[in-house]
Design an enzyme around this catalytic site. Structure first.
Site, PDB file in Angstrom:
ATOM      1  N   VAL A 132      10.962 -46.488  81.772  1.00  0.00           N
ATOM      2  CA  VAL A 132      11.461 -45.600  80.627  1.00  0.00           C
ATOM      3  C   VAL A 132      11.157 -44.302  80.977  1.00  0.00           C
ATOM      4  O   VAL A 132      11.927 -43.411  80.372  1.00  0.00           O
ATOM      5  CB  VAL A 132      10.544 -46.206  79.408  1.00  0.00           C
ATOM      6  CG1 VAL A 132      10.844 -45.380  78.198  1.00  0.00           C
ATOM      7  CG2 VAL A 132      10.769 -47.612  79.179  1.00  0.00           C
ATOM      8  N   GLU A 156       9.599 -44.912  67.549  1.00  0.00           N
ATOM      9  CA  GLU A 156      10.848 -45.794  67.595  1.00  0.00           C
ATOM     10  C   GLU A 156      11.181 -46.682  68.614  1.00  0.00           C
ATOM     11  O   GLU A 156      11.727 -47.820  68.524  1.00  0.00           O
ATOM     12  CB  GLU A 156      12.037 -44.746  67.433  1.00  0.00           C
ATOM     13  CG  GLU A 156      13.477 -45.350  67.120  1.00  0.00           C
ATOM     14  CD  GLU A 156      13.330 -46.212  65.893  1.00  0.00           C
ATOM     15  OE1 GLU A 156      13.774 -45.394  64.755  1.00  0.00           O
ATOM     16  OE2 GLU A 156      13.597 -47.324  66.073  1.00  0.00           O
ATOM     17  N   LYS A 196       4.410 -50.926  72.467  1.00  0.00           N
ATOM     18  CA  LYS A 196       4.181 -51.831  71.342  1.00  0.00           C
ATOM     19  C   LYS A 196       2.737 -52.478  71.553  1.00  0.00           C
ATOM     20  O   LYS A 196       2.275 -52.792  70.447  1.00  0.00           O
ATOM     21  CB  LYS A 196       5.354 -52.823  71.395  1.00  0.00           C
ATOM     22  CG  LYS A 196       5.449 -53.568  72.797  1.00  0.00           C
ATOM     23  CD  LYS A 196       6.672 -54.397  72.876  1.00  0.00           C
ATOM     24  CE  LYS A 196       6.947 -54.960  74.279  1.00  0.00           C
ATOM     25  NZ  LYS A 196       6.834 -53.923  75.220  1.00  0.00           N
ATOM     26  N   LYS A 247       6.306 -56.876  68.383  1.00  0.00           N
ATOM     27  CA  LYS A 247       7.097 -56.093  67.709  1.00  0.00           C
ATOM     28  C   LYS A 247       7.134 -56.588  66.336  1.00  0.00           C
ATOM     29  O   LYS A 247       7.305 -55.503  65.380  1.00  0.00           O
ATOM     30  CB  LYS A 247       8.541 -56.315  68.354  1.00  0.00           C
ATOM     31  CG  LYS A 247       8.398 -55.605  69.724  1.00  0.00           C
ATOM     32  CD  LYS A 247       9.563 -56.217  70.589  1.00  0.00           C
ATOM     33  CE  LYS A 247       9.749 -55.609  71.731  1.00  0.00           C
ATOM     34  NZ  LYS A 247      10.629 -56.288  72.757  1.00  0.00           N
ATOM     35  N   GLY A 255      14.328 -51.193  71.628  1.00  0.00           N
ATOM     36  CA  GLY A 255      14.868 -50.376  72.368  1.00  0.00           C
ATOM     37  C   GLY A 255      15.684 -49.022  71.626  1.00  0.00           C
ATOM     38  O   GLY A 255      14.931 -48.443  70.693  1.00  0.00           O
ATOM     39  N   VAL A 296       9.993 -51.034  69.238  1.00  0.00           N
ATOM     40  CA  VAL A 296      10.926 -52.057  68.690  1.00  0.00           C
ATOM     41  C   VAL A 296      12.270 -51.706  68.929  1.00  0.00           C
ATOM     42  O   VAL A 296      12.685 -50.901  68.509  1.00  0.00           O
ATOM     43  CB  VAL A 296      10.442 -52.253  67.451  1.00  0.00           C
ATOM     44  CG1 VAL A 296      11.150 -53.497  66.818  1.00  0.00           C
ATOM     45  CG2 VAL A 296       8.896 -52.347  67.023  1.00  0.00           C
ATOM     46  N   ASP A 328       5.512 -60.898  73.309  1.00  0.00           N
ATOM     47  CA  ASP A 328       5.992 -59.717  73.109  1.00  0.00           C
ATOM     48  C   ASP A 328       6.515 -59.423  71.876  1.00  0.00           C
ATOM     49  O   ASP A 328       6.391 -58.515  71.061  1.00  0.00           O
ATOM     50  CB  ASP A 328       7.347 -59.509  74.502  1.00  0.00           C
ATOM     51  CG  ASP A 328       7.989 -58.192  74.053  1.00  0.00           C
ATOM     52  OD1 ASP A 328       7.525 -57.141  74.496  1.00  0.00           O
ATOM     53  OD2 ASP A 328       9.219 -58.328  73.442  1.00  0.00           O
ATOM     54  N   GLY A 342      15.515 -51.741  78.377  1.00  0.00           N
ATOM     55  CA  GLY A 342      16.237 -50.947  79.645  1.00  0.00           C
ATOM     56  C   GLY A 342      16.053 -49.660  79.556  1.00  0.00           C
ATOM     57  O   GLY A 342      15.579 -48.926  78.546  1.00  0.00           O
ATOM     58  N   GLY A 350      16.641 -60.166  87.687  1.00  0.00           N
ATOM     59  CA  GLY A 350      15.972 -59.032  87.027  1.00  0.00           C
ATOM     60  C   GLY A 350      16.003 -59.033  85.531  1.00  0.00           C
ATOM     61  O   GLY A 350      15.526 -57.993  84.982  1.00  0.00           O
TER      62      GLY A 350
END
Lengths: 432, 432
Positions: free
Chosen positions: B15, B130, B106, B206, B135, B133, B202, B303, B188
Site C-alpha cells: 500500500v 477510508e 483495519k 471490517k 479498498g 474497508v 479479516d 491491492g 498470489g
C-alpha cells in the site's frame, strides 16, 4: 444544544416533501451528529391552500421568494422546485445574499453551472448538488473527494430509472416499447409527457454534470450527444440476449488524449458487465480510474425519499461547513478546458440488424461495403426470415462512427438490402 | 502555488508503494485541485538498503519513527505499515504531536478505535481511514456524510476479496476448497498463511468498523461473530445454485429495536440479489437506509493501487482541512451505546444438508424435531444418494438460531440420521 441552523425550502413537491419528512423523522439523530439542530423556517410554494401529503404548519408556507432569499436568519436555501427559471434566479440571489445552497436541479446545473459556481465562489458559500444525479447514490461526492487522487478515464452509467424500467420490462416480457411505456405511465413510473426521459435528455443532463466533475472541465447539456429508446425493437433485445448482451440506455463519458467524449444512447452491454444486471427503476454508475480500477455505485436514482437522502446529506455538509466556518471548502473543480469529440469521431463497436433479399451474393455485397470503409466484422448471424427475406445481425469490431455511418448509408441503398433496421452501439466489452 | 503540505509515510510495502506511486504520477492534478502540492518528506522502513519496486530517493528513507513523528514540518502522517504494534503507538504519537493521520489499518481500528479517536479529538486533528474497508470503494465517507440523514437498518457486504475469489472458483469449476486455496496461494491471491482471510477474521474487523459507523455505536472486533469458508463443500455450492442461490462469505450488520447484530459467515444469497453477482476478488457493500432504500458500492477491495486510491483521497481531505483550518471537522460518530445481540438470538433462514438412512419414516422423524423447536420448513429436496443413504436438503423459514441449533443437535443423534453435513444461513431474500 446550540441554536438551530435555519433552512429555507424552495418547493414542496415530491422531493421537497421528502426532505421535509426526513428532517422531521430523523431530526434528532441529525442534530446529534451535527451538534446543532436543523430547522425549516420557510417554504416557498405556489399555492398555500393546496392540500399536501406532508403535515406542515401552514405558517411556514409562503408564495413570496424574497421571504426566504432576503431573510438574514436563513443560512441554507434548498432549491427543489426544478426547472430553469425562476430556479436560476433564486439560486443566484440566495448565493448573493451569502447563503449556502443545496439543489437537486440537474437542468439548471447542466446548463448554467458556470454562472452558479462563479456566484458561489464570489461569496465563498457552498453550492451542493449530490441529488442532481443518481438520486440517493453518493456519486458526486465520491468523484470529487474519495476518488480525487485518480485520473478518471471513464464514467458509464444507467442514470435514468424510467427508461431502465421500460427496457427491463421489454426484455423480460418481449413487449414493444409503446405498450410498456403506456403501462409505465399508468403506474406512475413515467411522466404524462415522457419525452425528456425516453429521448435521453434527462440522462444527457446528468452525464454533463458527471463528465464535468470526472474530467475537471465544464461540459454543458447541449454538448452531450443523445439518442433515446423510443426506436428500440423487442427483437433487438431478444437477439442481443442471444448474443450475450443486455440493451441499456447508457450514459458514457470518456477522456482520451485530452479529448472528452460524452454521449447517451441505447447500447448492448455484455451480460457479465455489472451494469447489465441493473433492473427496473434502479440506477448505477460505473467508474474507471487509474488507481481505483473499476468501481460501481448502485441505488435508487429517483423518487421522493432516495432523492431526499442526498439533499439532506448535502444540507448536513453545508451546515457542518457553516458551523466550522469553512464554507466554499470544496468549490468548482472545472479547472481545465478539454474539447469535446464530435459523435462521428468516436470509436466503438456496433450491432446492426438488416432485412435483406434471401439470395446468393448478398452477404458478399454487404461485406464489401464494410471492408471498403474499414469496418471489420466480429460476427454475422442469420437470425431468421421475414416472409421471403432474411434477417441478418452483424457485430463489428471497433470502428470510427463516421466510417460506420457511411457504410450504413451505402448498404441501405443496395438493391439486395431492404432495410438497415437497427444500428446500436456496443459498449463495456473487452475491446473498450 | 504555495508551500507543499508535507507527508510522512509509515511503511513502504504494497500500500505504501502504491501511495508513493500515485502521488508521483498524479501529483500535478492533485496540487491543482488542492491549491497546494503534496510532498512525501520521510518514509519509515525496516531496512533502508532493501531493493524496492518504487523508484524512491534513498534520502527519504529512515528507520527512525521519531524522524517522522517528531518532525514539526510534517503535517500528515500516513500509517500503512499494518499490524497492531507499533502502529498503534505511532498513530497515537502522531496525533499527540498535532498531526493529522490517515490509516489503512483495519486491525488497529477494529480493536483500538476508541482510544485513537479520543486522541484525535483531544488535539482536534483528523483520523481518516477510508482504505481500512473495501479498498478503493468510498463506503466510509458515504456512510458518514452522504447517507448521514438516513437511519441505516442494514449493511451487508462481501468485504474479503480472497474468499470471494476462492468461492467464485469453487462455484465455477466445482472444485474443493483446499485445492482452490492452494492455487490462489500460488497465484498470489491468498497469503502464505491464509487464516485471517479464510476464517473470516479479516471480514469481521471490517464489519466492526462498518457497523460502528452505520449505527453510531462502537463495535469492536471481538464482538463480531465469525465463521470462515474452510468447511464449505462444493456440493453445497452446487445444490445452492440449483435452488437459485450463490454462496458468499457475507458480513452482516443490522440494527433492530436498539440492538445491533453483526456477524460474518458463509451464506446463501438469492441469485437476483446484487451481491450474488460479485465475482472474483471484487468487494461490494450493500446498504439499506430508511430514505435511500437499497444502495450498493462495488469495486476492488484490496491491492496496491485501489487501496492507494482511498489513502490518497483521505490525504487530500486531511490537506484540505489543514488548508481551511478545519481539521477534526468530522470526528468520531459513535455517540450511542447499543448492545450487541448474541449469535443464538439472531433470526434468519437456514440451509441444511443431511445424510440419512433411505427408509420410510425418516422425514417424519426429522420434521417432528423441527416442529417441536418451532423450525418451519420452506422446502425439502432429496438431492441424491450417497451409497445406500439419501442426501436431503432443507431450507427453513426464519427462525431463532438457538432453536435451530437445538434441533440440529437432536437430529444429529437420531438413529436414522447419519450426519447433518452442512448448516448454512440464508440471507438477502424477501423474508429478511
Amino acid at each position: 444544544m446550540e441554536e438551530p441552523i435555519q433552512i429555507g425550502l424552495l418547493g414542496l413537491g415530491t422531493v421537497g416533501g421528502g426532505v421535509f419528512k426526513l428532517l422531521q423523522s430523523n431530526g434528532q439523530e441529525i442534530a446529534l451528529k451535527l451538534g446543532r439542530p436543523l430547522e425549516i423556517k420557510r417554504i416557498l410554494v405556489r399555492d398555500v391552500t393546496r392540500p399536501r401529503s406532508v403535515n406542515v404548519n401552514p405558517e411556514l408556507l409562503t408564495t413570496d421568494p424574497l421571504a426566504i432569499l432576503k431573510d438574514p436568519e436563513i443560512d441554507i436555501v434548498v432549491e427543489v422546485m426544478g426547472g430553469l427559471e425562476p430556479a436560476r434566479e433564486y439560486v443566484l440571489e440566495a448565493l448573493r445574499q451569502g447563503k449556502s445552497v443545496v439543489t437537486a436541479n440537474k437542468d439548471l446545473l447542466a446548463l448554467h453551472g458556470k454562472e452558479l459556481f462563479a456566484a458561489a465562489e464570489a461569496t465563498g458559500r457552498d453550492l451542493l448538488f449530490e441529488a442532481s444525479v443518481g438520486g440517493g447514490i453518493p456519486i458526486i461526492h465520491s468523484l470529487k473527494e474519495c476518488l480525487a487522487g485518480n485520473r478518471i478515464s471513464q464514467v458509464m452509467g444507467i442514470v435514468n430509472g424510467t427508461t431502465n424500467y421500460i427496457l427491463t420490462k421489454m426484455s423480460q416480457e418481449g413487449r414493444p416499447f409503446a405498450e410498456v411505456l403506456a403501462e409505465a405511465q399508468r403506474l406512475g413510473y413515467a411522466e404524462p409527457d415522457p419525452t425528456s426521459d425516453i429521448e435521453g435528455d434527462d440522462a444527457a443532463r446528468k452525464m454533463a454534470i458527471l463528465a464535468s466533475i470526472a474530467f475537471g472541465t465544464r461540459i454543458t447539456y447541449p454538448q452531450v450527444y443523445h439518442e433515446g429508446i423510443s426506436q428500440l425493437h423487442p427483437q433487438d433485445i431478444k437477439y442481443a440476449a442471444r448474443l450475450g448482451y443486455a440493451i441499456k440506455l447508457l450514459g458514457i463519458a470518456r477522456e482520451e488524449e485530452g479529448m472528452v467524449e460524452v454521449r447517451v444512447h441505447p447500447a448492448l452491454v455484455p451480460l457479465e458487465h455489472p451494469l447489465a444486471i441493473v433492473q427496473g427503476a434502479f440506477n448505477a454508475i460505473f467508474v474507471e480510474g487509474d488507481a481505483v480500477g473499476q468501481a460501481m455505485f448502485y441505488g435508487q436514482g429517483a423518487g421522493e425519499m432516495p432523492t431526499a437522502s442526498a439533499v439532506v446529506g448535502d444540507i448536513m455538509e453545508a451546515a457542518r461547513n457553516l458551523i466550522h466556518g469553512t464554507t466554499g471548502r470544496l468549490s468548482c473543480t472545472c479547472l481545465a478546458h478539454k474539447p469535446v469529440k464530435p459523435i462521428w469521431d468516436i470509436e466503438t463497436r456496433y450491432y446492426l440488424r438488416m432485412i435483406v433479399k434471401d439470395r446468393p451474393g448478398v452477404l458478399a455485397a454487404i461485406a464489401k461495403v464494410f471492408g471498403d470503409r474499414q469496418v471489420s466484422l466480429a460476427s454475422v448471424i442469420q437470425v431468421g426470415m421475414v416472409g421471403e427475406q432474411a434477417e441478418l445481425v452483424f457485430i463489428t469490431h471497433k470502428v470510427r462512427e463516421q466510417n460506420l455511418r457511411e457504410a450504413v448509408e451505402i448498404i441501405s441503398g443496395l438493391p439486395v438490402v431492404n432495410q438497415v433496421a437497427s444500428v446500436i452501439r456496443v459498449e463495456g466489452g473487452p475491446e473498450q
